[in-house]
Design a protein around this motif. Structure first.
Motif, PDB file in Angstrom:
ATOM      1  N   SER A 167       0.868  -1.117  -0.121  1.00 43.92           N
ATOM      2  CA  SER A 167       0.079   0.089  -0.009  1.00 43.92           C
ATOM      3  C   SER A 167       0.865   1.294   0.274  1.00 43.92           C
ATOM      4  CB  SER A 167      -0.741  -0.030   1.473  1.00 43.92           C
ATOM      5  OG  SER A 167      -1.696   1.214   1.211  1.00 43.92           O
ATOM      6  N   PHE A 168       0.710   2.068  -1.091  1.00 44.45           N
ATOM      7  CA  PHE A 168       1.648   3.323  -0.986  1.00 44.45           C
ATOM      8  C   PHE A 168       1.037   4.482  -0.685  1.00 44.45           C
ATOM      9  CE2 PHE A 168       3.116   0.567  -4.623  1.00 44.45           C
ATOM     10  CZ  PHE A 168       4.214   0.195  -4.326  1.00 44.45           C
ATOM     11  N   THR A 169      -0.297   4.605  -1.051  1.00 40.95           N
ATOM     12  CA  THR A 169      -1.221   5.839  -0.542  1.00 40.95           C
ATOM     13  C   THR A 169      -2.406   4.992  -0.440  1.00 40.95           C
ATOM     14  OG1 THR A 169      -1.958   6.459  -2.749  1.00 40.95           O
ATOM     15  CG2 THR A 169       0.168   7.508  -1.666  1.00 40.95           C
ATOM     16  N   ASP A 170      -3.526   5.898   0.005  1.00 36.50           N
ATOM     17  CA  ASP A 170      -4.879   5.393   0.252  1.00 36.50           C
ATOM     18  C   ASP A 170      -5.310   4.528  -1.137  1.00 36.50           C
ATOM     19  OD1 ASP A 170      -4.862   5.876   2.696  1.00 36.50           O
ATOM     20  OD2 ASP A 170      -5.985   7.859   2.672  1.00 36.50           O
ATOM     21  N   THR A 171      -4.973   5.366  -2.021  1.00 32.02           N
ATOM     22  CA  THR A 171      -5.756   4.659  -3.414  1.00 32.02           C
ATOM     23  C   THR A 171      -4.561   3.811  -4.290  1.00 32.02           C
ATOM     24  OG1 THR A 171      -4.987   6.813  -4.420  1.00 32.02           O
ATOM     25  CG2 THR A 171      -7.419   6.411  -3.938  1.00 32.02           C
ATOM     26  N   GLN A 173      -2.669   1.180  -4.650  1.00 25.54           N
ATOM     27  CA  GLN A 173      -2.224  -0.090  -3.696  1.00 25.54           C
ATOM     28  C   GLN A 173      -2.074  -0.948  -4.571  1.00 25.54           C
ATOM     29  OE1 GLN A 173      -5.898  -0.112  -1.567  1.00 25.54           O
ATOM     30  NE2 GLN A 173      -4.859   0.749   0.499  1.00 25.54           N
ATOM     31  N   TYR A 182       1.105   6.841 -11.971  1.00 25.26           N
ATOM     32  CA  TYR A 182       1.572   8.227 -11.817  1.00 25.26           C
ATOM     33  C   TYR A 182       0.226   9.129 -11.764  1.00 25.26           C
ATOM     34  CZ  TYR A 182       4.015  12.561 -11.500  1.00 25.26           C
ATOM     35  OH  TYR A 182       4.452  13.754 -11.090  1.00 25.26           O
ATOM     36  N   ASN A 190      -3.215   7.522  -9.859  1.00 28.56           N
ATOM     37  CA  ASN A 190      -3.164   6.912  -8.540  1.00 28.56           C
ATOM     38  C   ASN A 190      -3.735   5.470  -8.085  1.00 28.56           C
ATOM     39  OD1 ASN A 190      -1.536   8.367  -6.589  1.00 28.56           O
ATOM     40  ND2 ASN A 190      -2.771  10.213  -7.320  1.00 28.56           N
ATOM     41  N   THR A 191      -3.940   4.797  -9.176  1.00 32.37           N
ATOM     42  CA  THR A 191      -4.521   3.584  -8.969  1.00 32.37           C
ATOM     43  C   THR A 191      -3.959   2.503  -9.849  1.00 32.37           C
ATOM     44  OG1 THR A 191      -6.542   2.393  -8.674  1.00 32.37           O
ATOM     45  CG2 THR A 191      -6.460   3.963 -10.491  1.00 32.37           C
TER      46      THR A 191
END
Lengths: 105, 637
Positions: free
Chosen positions: B76-80, B82, B198, B201-202
């Protein structure tokens, strides 16, 4: 303080003994002779201790005790060294340092 | 919602079979390994059928939903942003589950006879299971990254299988070539994924492919060398797909990959690995269609060009497996064209549906062609068409099943290829006339080269064989018959109700003029092949003579391999690699070697001091002490 004999005489004798011992240790090939050289070195040091104690601090005894220690250590060392030398002789029939260049035989 | 938790087993069974056979396969008899692999795959096959039944037919809904029975966050890099690992079921992945397990089961089964007595039988079966596992993992991937991971696994396991005869230099070279080419293309895939992630974001397919999504807004207005960032991303993802699907100019690995055992060719190079690229494009189809229609057009043209190009080469080849390899290229080109000309939703999405349909039918008849070729090679002990002829008398079952497959690929009704190919042609006709005519000509060439193969093998000259060819054993005939039935009848599946671009069923209209046109060109091709190759005669040679240089160029596959060799050996090796190698060898290695040499030289000089002679040490010690004392006395005094 011994009349008629100065500290220098003692020190010259002990230096001579010391360097004869060093020379013997370096030069001689025979293990017994090397052991004798080491005894000479030890004894010269013992003489130095006694002399400095007697001439510089006559009312103290540390030098005497050090000499006694050295004599004791020398006795122990001589017994161990002779035991080693006897063992080496039994194995290789010689006590020449040049022949004792391998740990395993 | 129905329970789909058993789908995990479909993926895991081949994996555990791989581990079992790989670790303990040499403890028991080879045949036991074969049967363990086949049984495991049989279970997976049945589970896939159950999944397909439950998904398509049990829940009679208007639209199919995307079902995710398993999903966990791996990174999991950020909330979205992943990386998920899991299983995603939607019409195309369920369809692919069925295709992969069917073909894999048939290859496993066929190999029981074909590979009997080979050295490394259990190794072969463990690799087959590994390949099946990676392919299944690829098709159920819920996000791009899992797909990439399994892309690589597929590449690696196909490397292992192509190079199965690792003592044969040509097989080793072919395995290396396949791996390097697909790996090179996968690099494009990875870069594409990263660019896409990038900006959006998903990695998640469901988020990316939702129609009318706004996640691409970030990338609006960002361009690089005249194309938008998303176009670059999707274009690079298509490069990866083209590498796996062997589209021009990455097609060079596929014909060489025929060095592997023939059932492997049936599994990997007909039905599964090579359609991974088509599957990828189909998986991301809404992104292509809504965000980057320019790249989708490129997909169509690359597919169209490859299909024509490969069909032309297929006509001139003599190695039967190579003919089939080029035929595969050509048919995959068809699928790409289907996607390239498709629109989204309802009947407009005909191309998408047709492409998936063709993927399905092609898997059946091409696997059948390859297994038939395997059966022939097993009997004749040669790959070359010149060594065959008149085999219909010796191998009736192979003959009939091969004929069924040949008719299917030629698009003769009522065999399956007719339905799917006709729909691709119809979709192309509505959208892009140029691609339509390309594919139309290719259809004629297809039936010509496949019947050239058929007549040369089963009719033609009645030659004397050293030992009389015999029909294959039962264990090899059953898969042939099963696939022949599939190739004959899967065309009647109502695909337009099952697999569509927006997951809603639609009604297809039959364009009778197109049907007549495509069937007639197929028949024309067959007739031409019949005229030339039914009996041995001088006509083919005369025609080859007439084409002269053109024939030679085609026979050498348009010298694409030579061009690659020229670029890599002459330009890349000489101008880039050699200077770098020189720098590495002389500057970097030279420095390290220099350090070592200086150390060795110095130690040579000083190691005499470490003699081990105590008297020497004592002398040095005393001498040193004396020097220090004397010099101190001198300076102080």
């Amino acid at each position: 303080m011994i009349q008629g004999i100065s500290i220098y005489h003692f020190l010259i004798v002990s230096s001579l003994m010391f360097f004869i011992g060093i020379a013997g240790f370096i030069i001689r090939q025979n293990l017994i002779t090397i052991l004798l050289s080491i005894e000479l070195i030890l004894n010269s040091v013992a003489i130095n201790f006694l002399v400095f104690n007697r001439y510089l601090y006559p009312d103290q005894l540390q030098g005497h005790f050090f000499s006694l220690f050295i004599i004791g250590v020398a006795a122990a060392e001589a017994s161990v060294a002779i035991a080693l030398i006897i063992n080496i002789y039994r194995r290789i029939h010689g006590i020449n340092t040049d022949d004792v260049n391998e740990m395993k035989h | 919602m129905a329970d789909y938790s058993y789908t995990l087993l479909i993926i895991l069974i081949p994996f555990f079979v791989f581990l079992l056979l790989g670790l303990f396969g040499n403890r028991w008899k080879p045949m036991v390994s074969g049967w363990i692999g086949t049984t495991g795959l049989g279970v997976a096959f049945i589970l896939s059928l159950i999944t397909a039944y439950q998904y398509f037919f049990a829940g009679a809904g208007e639209a199919y939903s995307k079902i995710v029975p398993y999903d966990f966050v791996w990174l999991s890099f950020t909330d979205t942003l992943q990386i998920h690992m899991g299983i995603l079921l939607d019409p195309i992945s369920v369809m692919m589950l069925v295709v992969v397990t069917t073909i894999s089961l048939m290859s496993h089964w066929f190999s029981l006879g074909y590979m009997k007595g080979e050295v490394g039988f259990e190794r072969y079966y463990s690799f087959l299971s590994l390949f099946t596992f990676s392919m299944l993992g690829l098709v159920v991937a819920p996000d791009l990254f899992q797909m990439f991971i399994f892309y690589e696994l597929v590449g690696a396991s196909s490397f292992l299988l192509i190079g199965f005869y690792y003592q044969k230099p040509s097989a080793v070279a072919a395995a290396k070539k396949a791996f390097i080419v697909t790996r090179f293309a996968d690099f494009g895939f990875l870069v594409g994924i990263l660019i896409l992630a990038y900006f959006t974001n998903t990695y998640d397919f469901a988020t990316l492919t939702k129609p009318g999504t706004t996640i691409f807004a970030n990338a609006a207005g960002i361009t690089f060398m005249g194309a938008s960032a998303i176009s670059w991303a999707m274009g690079l993802i298509f490069v990866g797909a083209a590498g796996k699907s062997a589209m021009f100019p990455f097609h060079i690995w596929l014909p060489d990959a025929m060095e592997g055992p023939t059932p492997v060719s049936a599994l990997i190079h007909a039905a599964t690995m090579v359609v991974a690229g088509v599957f990828t494009v189909a998986r991301l189809f809404p992104v292509y269609y809504f965000q980057t229609p320019d790249v989708l057009i490129l997909v169509g043209y690359v597919g169209g060009f490859t299909s024509l190009f490969a069909a032309v080469i297929a006509i001139t080849q003599h190695d039967i497996k190579r003919v089939l390899a080029f035929s595969t290229l050509s048919q995959i080109g068809y699928m790409m064209v289907g996607l390239g000309v498709s629109h989204y939703g309802g009947e407009e999405g005909l191309g998408y549906m047709a492409s998936m349909f063709h993927l399905f039918t092609h898997a059946m008849f091409k696997a059948l062609l390859f297994l038939g070729a395997g059966s022939i090679i097993h009997a004749v002990h040669s790959n070359m068409m010149q060594d065959m002829g008149g085999l219909r008398k010796y191998m009736p079952v192979t003959h009939i099943t091969f004929l069924v497959a040949a008719l299917a690929i030629s698009g003769i009704p009522p065999f399956s290829g007719f339905f799917s190919k006709d729909e691709i042609l119809a979709a192309a006709f509505q959208t892009n006339k140029l691609l339509f005519y390309t594919e139309y000509i290719t259809a004629g060439l297809t039936s010509f080269y496949i019947f050239r193969l058929y007549f040369n093998i089963f009719w033609g000259k009645d030659r004397k064989y050293e030992h009389t060819p015999h029909e294959s054993p039962m264990v090899m005939k059953i898969p042939l018959i099963f696939l022949a039935l599939a190739a004959a009848f899967v065309g009647f599946l109502p695909f337009h109700e099952l697999v569509t671009s927006d997951m809603k069923p639609f009604e297809t209209v039959t364009h009778w003029n197109l049907v007549i046109a495509s069937v007639s060109i197929g028949v024309l091709g067959i007739g031409f092949a019949w005229f030339l190759f039914k009996k041995e005669n001088s006509k083919p040679a005369a025609i080859a003579q007439w084409f002269g240089g053109l024939y030679t160029i085609t026979y050498h596959k348009f010298y694409i391999d030579e061009i690659y060799l020229f670029v890599t050996k002459k330009i890349l090796f000489n101008l880039v690699s050699r200077p770098i190698a020189w720098f590495d060898r002389h500057i970097i290695d030279g420095f390290m070697v220099g350090v070592g040499t200086v150390t060795v030289k110095t130690s040579d000089k000083i190691k005499g001091f470490q003699s081990g002679n105590l008297q020497q040490y004592a002398f040095a010690f005393v001498a040193g002490a004396l020097i220090i004392v004397l010099s101190l006395l001198y300076y102080i005094g």
